[in-house]
Enzyme design. Structure first.
Site, PDB file in Angstrom:
ATOM      1  N   GLU A 116     -26.591 -15.753 -53.095  1.00  0.00           N
ATOM      2  CA  GLU A 116     -26.453 -17.148 -52.670  1.00  0.00           C
ATOM      3  C   GLU A 116     -27.734 -17.605 -51.971  1.00  0.00           C
ATOM      4  O   GLU A 116     -28.243 -16.915 -51.100  1.00  0.00           O
ATOM      5  CB  GLU A 116     -25.249 -17.273 -51.721  1.00  0.00           C
ATOM      6  CG  GLU A 116     -24.993 -18.671 -51.242  1.00  0.00           C
ATOM      7  CD  GLU A 116     -24.939 -19.674 -52.385  1.00  0.00           C
ATOM      8  OE1 GLU A 116     -24.141 -19.496 -53.303  1.00  0.00           O
ATOM      9  OE2 GLU A 116     -25.739 -20.643 -52.383  1.00  0.00           O
ATOM     10  N   LEU A 129     -28.029 -20.802 -50.526  1.00  0.00           N
ATOM     11  CA  LEU A 129     -27.814 -22.001 -49.704  1.00  0.00           C
ATOM     12  C   LEU A 129     -28.521 -21.881 -48.361  1.00  0.00           C
ATOM     13  O   LEU A 129     -28.738 -20.777 -47.856  1.00  0.00           O
ATOM     14  CB  LEU A 129     -26.318 -22.242 -49.497  1.00  0.00           C
ATOM     15  CG  LEU A 129     -25.470 -21.202 -48.741  1.00  0.00           C
ATOM     16  CD1 LEU A 129     -25.664 -21.262 -47.244  1.00  0.00           C
ATOM     17  CD2 LEU A 129     -24.008 -21.395 -49.087  1.00  0.00           C
ATOM     18  N   GLY A 156     -43.889 -22.753 -35.722  1.00  0.00           N
ATOM     19  CA  GLY A 156     -42.860 -22.918 -34.694  1.00  0.00           C
ATOM     20  C   GLY A 156     -42.703 -21.651 -33.886  1.00  0.00           C
ATOM     21  O   GLY A 156     -43.594 -20.798 -33.870  1.00  0.00           O
ATOM     22  N   CYS A 191     -30.019 -14.662 -41.544  1.00  0.00           N
ATOM     23  CA  CYS A 191     -30.487 -14.057 -42.795  1.00  0.00           C
ATOM     24  C   CYS A 191     -31.901 -13.472 -42.724  1.00  0.00           C
ATOM     25  O   CYS A 191     -32.078 -12.276 -42.948  1.00  0.00           O
ATOM     26  CB  CYS A 191     -30.404 -15.078 -43.921  1.00  0.00           C
ATOM     27  SG  CYS A 191     -28.699 -15.491 -44.310  1.00  0.00           S
TER      28      CYS A 191
HETATM   29  N1  LIG Z   1     -25.370 -17.745 -43.747  1.00  0.00           N
HETATM   30  C1  LIG Z   1     -26.222 -17.987 -44.710  1.00  0.00           C
HETATM   31  O1  LIG Z   1     -27.002 -18.949 -44.663  1.00  0.00           O
HETATM   32  C2  LIG Z   1     -26.295 -17.094 -45.919  1.00  0.00           C
HETATM   33  C3  LIG Z   1     -26.979 -17.527 -47.056  1.00  0.00           C
HETATM   34  C4  LIG Z   1     -27.032 -16.713 -48.165  1.00  0.00           C
HETATM   35  C5  LIG Z   1     -26.439 -15.458 -48.131  1.00  0.00           C
HETATM   36  N2  LIG Z   1     -25.803 -15.036 -47.004  1.00  0.00           N
HETATM   37  C6  LIG Z   1     -25.178 -13.711 -47.035  1.00  0.00           C
HETATM   38  O2  LIG Z   1     -23.770 -13.887 -47.266  1.00  0.00           O
HETATM   39  C7  LIG Z   1     -23.039 -12.910 -46.540  1.00  0.00           C
HETATM   40  C8  LIG Z   1     -22.052 -13.600 -45.614  1.00  0.00           C
HETATM   41  O3  LIG Z   1     -22.798 -14.339 -44.664  1.00  0.00           O
HETATM   42  P1  LIG Z   1     -22.116 -15.425 -43.722  1.00  0.00           P
HETATM   43  O4  LIG Z   1     -23.210 -16.094 -42.983  1.00  0.00           O
HETATM   44  O5  LIG Z   1     -21.159 -16.240 -44.520  1.00  0.00           O
HETATM   45  O6  LIG Z   1     -21.306 -14.464 -42.739  1.00  0.00           O
HETATM   46  P2  LIG Z   1     -20.214 -14.865 -41.649  1.00  0.00           P
HETATM   47  O7  LIG Z   1     -20.327 -13.858 -40.575  1.00  0.00           O
HETATM   48  O8  LIG Z   1     -20.284 -16.307 -41.328  1.00  0.00           O
HETATM   49  O9  LIG Z   1     -18.822 -14.638 -42.423  1.00  0.00           O
HETATM   50  C9  LIG Z   1     -18.385 -13.393 -42.854  1.00  0.00           C
HETATM   51  C10 LIG Z   1     -16.855 -13.410 -42.809  1.00  0.00           C
HETATM   52  O10 LIG Z   1     -16.344 -12.217 -43.404  1.00  0.00           O
HETATM   53  C11 LIG Z   1     -15.149 -11.873 -42.713  1.00  0.00           C
HETATM   54  N3  LIG Z   1     -14.813 -10.473 -43.002  1.00  0.00           N
HETATM   55  C12 LIG Z   1     -15.439  -9.333 -42.580  1.00  0.00           C
HETATM   56  N4  LIG Z   1     -14.813  -8.256 -43.086  1.00  0.00           N
HETATM   57  C13 LIG Z   1     -13.778  -8.703 -43.848  1.00  0.00           C
HETATM   58  C14 LIG Z   1     -12.786  -8.078 -44.641  1.00  0.00           C
HETATM   59  N5  LIG Z   1     -12.722  -6.744 -44.751  1.00  0.00           N
HETATM   60  N6  LIG Z   1     -11.900  -8.853 -45.291  1.00  0.00           N
HETATM   61  C15 LIG Z   1     -11.950 -10.197 -45.194  1.00  0.00           C
HETATM   62  N7  LIG Z   1     -12.873 -10.859 -44.458  1.00  0.00           N
HETATM   63  C16 LIG Z   1     -13.779 -10.116 -43.791  1.00  0.00           C
HETATM   64  C17 LIG Z   1     -15.491 -12.152 -41.267  1.00  0.00           C
HETATM   65  O11 LIG Z   1     -14.312 -12.291 -40.485  1.00  0.00           O
HETATM   66  C18 LIG Z   1     -16.281 -13.454 -41.393  1.00  0.00           C
HETATM   67  O12 LIG Z   1     -15.434 -14.597 -41.267  1.00  0.00           O
HETATM   68  C19 LIG Z   1     -24.076 -12.029 -45.844  1.00  0.00           C
HETATM   69  O13 LIG Z   1     -24.372 -10.949 -46.661  1.00  0.00           O
HETATM   70  C20 LIG Z   1     -25.274 -12.950 -45.731  1.00  0.00           C
HETATM   71  O14 LIG Z   1     -26.481 -12.227 -45.675  1.00  0.00           O
HETATM   72  C21 LIG Z   1     -25.699 -15.831 -45.916  1.00  0.00           C
END
Ligand SMILES: NC(=O)c1ccc[n+]([C@@H]2O[C@H](COP(=O)([O-])OP(=O)(O)OC[C@H]3O[C@@H](n4cnc5c(N)ncnc54)[C@H](O)[C@@H]3O)[C@@H](O)[C@H]2O)c1
Length: 435
Positions: A149, A151, A254, A261
């Protein structure tokens, strides 16, 4: 299609809401009971433009639902997105515990042929581990897809709805055709779906974040040098950004990159490279240089106050790691706050969206002010940390009146040094001549 997203954070919630918006039946599952209870009432756990409307509309129309019953959500789906966190492990590598726990549940609970999509950012080879883990329990055929992803927090819905590209690593024609169908509504303007093998898709995400982190860090070093040599980094930025080989994005200097990330993904790629006996020296330097850059604001402020930080009160504008989000993970503001408190200063801070998050993280260590101007009351200096729109064109007379000393440290180069000098401020910014 019947979609389940497991992990309802920034990524899982945005993916789920956008896929519901295009007509799919989506279940968003998460182990966080508070988060799910809120979402059932259309209360979002994060600040993200446009996301609230999507959730409310699609929930009202019955296309999206929220549950803590992860197993039940898996049983309903023919496509499952794994979107749980992959935090940094102690050795810098990505911690795959949550991903593999979910994979195990998928294997045990699937009730039909299924496409399993890894959305979480995971190192090369993880899809194979996911496949093996699911395979240990699976009673139906399944297909593995790596769909990183891209985003950006603060523009997540827009980015998902109108992606520059969709990267899909898949291990079967069935998976490729299901994913092409799912993403068709989002690429109608001709943006590409790039199909590739799974390891290349996994690597693409890390390479993208590493490149962006490198650009930011490179510009921060150019800015620091500009400051020493009397050049203006804003002009240098424009000068190089207009070169079509370079482009103008991600060239703003900055206080160092933060967020959930870049820091962890840079560290994870360094670890992967080291383990593969192919070290990434450039990236190692990016990581350590960024750590150093996070201390720049304190250094600049300290020099503007002639080293007399102890006993002062410092106003901070901006706590989130960037605008349009309440996310404070690895935010430069946290480093600055730690340094200010350690040096014996008091902090009065404001952020348009991250006040709850700041309260949760910092408690009573700092004072949270209801507005940017209220944060200035009795302060000896103002530091602009996050470039929220509302800080871009403030009432400078009001700032000057409120501050005990007219000292402004602008960590985002929002203001014009000549104008600030004319207004009587002691003004410092990043990579431009001092005021
Ligand atoms: N935040 C970003 O901008 C972004 C962008 C691209 C990719 N990513 C990647 O996507 C992934 C998720 O990132 P995020 O920012 O959404 O994380 P986040 O911490 O906001 O959300 C992760 C969620 O997973 C849940 N979770 C954990 N273990 C679980 C399980 N066993 N069953 C069900 N739910 C469970 C947690 O409770 C939490 O709500 C990461 O690998 C991150 O690197 C994030």
């Amino acid at each position: 299609m019947n979609i389940t997203t497991i992990g309802t954070g920034y990524v899982g919630l945005v993916v789920g809401a956008c896929l519901a918006e295009t007509g799919n039946e989506v279940v968003c599952a998460d182990v966080d009971e508070k988060k799910i209870a809120g979402l059932k009432k259309n209360i979002l756990p994060i600040v993200e433009p446009g996301l609230g409307d999507l959730v409310t509309r699609n929930q009202a129309q019955g296309r999206i639902s929220f549950t803590t019953d992860v197993a039940g959500a898996i049983r309903k789906a023919n496509v499952v997105f794994i979107a749980v966190g992959t935090p940094q492990d102690e050795d810098g590598s990505a911690d795959l515990r949550h991903v593999l726990a979910v994979a195990e549940m998928i294997g045990q609970n699937m009730t039909q042929e299924m496409v399993v999509v890894t959305k979480s950012t995971v190192p090369v080879g993880t899809a194979q581990k996911v496949k093996e883990t699911i395979g240990r329990g699976a009673k139906f055929p399944f297909h593995i897809v790596s769909n990183p992803e891209f985003l950006k927090e603060g523009a997540a819905v827009d980015d998902f709805m109108k992606p520059d590209r969709v990267v899909l690593g898949a291990d079967s024609d069935h998976a490729r055709s299901m994913m092409a169908e799912l993403y068709a509504p989002f690429v109608r303007t001709g943006k590409p779906i790039i199909f590739m093998d799974i390891p290349s898709a996994e690597m693409t995400k890390y390479a993208a974040n590493a490149m962006l982190a490198t650009r930011i860090t490179f510009m921060n070093e150019i800015a620091n040098l500009c400051e020493r040599l009397g050049a203006n980094v804003d002009l240098v930025r424009k000068g190089i950004g207009s070169d079509s080989r370079i482009g103008s994005s991600f060239l703003f200097p900055g206080p160092g990159y933060g967020g959930s990330c870049f820091p962890k993904d840079v560290k994870a790629l360094i670890r992967t490279a080291t383990d593969a006996a192919s070290p990434m020296r450039v990236l190692e330097a990016v990581d350590s240089t960024n750590e150093r850059q996070k201390h720049r604001l304190f250094e600049i402020l300290s020099s503007a106050l002639d080293g007399k930080v102890k006993g002062t009160t410092i106003a901070l504008w901006g706590l989130a790691f960037k605008p349009q989000t309440d996310d404070m993970r690895e935010a430069p503001a946290l480093t600055l706050i730690d340094e200010l408190l350690a040096a014996g200063a008091a902090v009065r801070a404001h952020d348009p969206e991250a006040m709850h998050e700041a309260k949760r993280r910092l408690g009573d260590r700092i004072t949270l002010a209801a507005s940017g101007y209220e944060a200035l009351q009795g302060a000896n200096a103002l530091v602009v940390v996050t470039d929220w729109n509302e800080y871009r064109h403030p009432d400078f007379a009001r700032i000057k009146n409120a501050l005990a000393k007219p000292v402004v440290v602008d960590g985002r180069n929002l203001y014009d040094p000549a104008q600030m000098r004319k207004l009587g401020f002691t003004y410092r910014s990043i990579g431009r001549a001092s005021g």
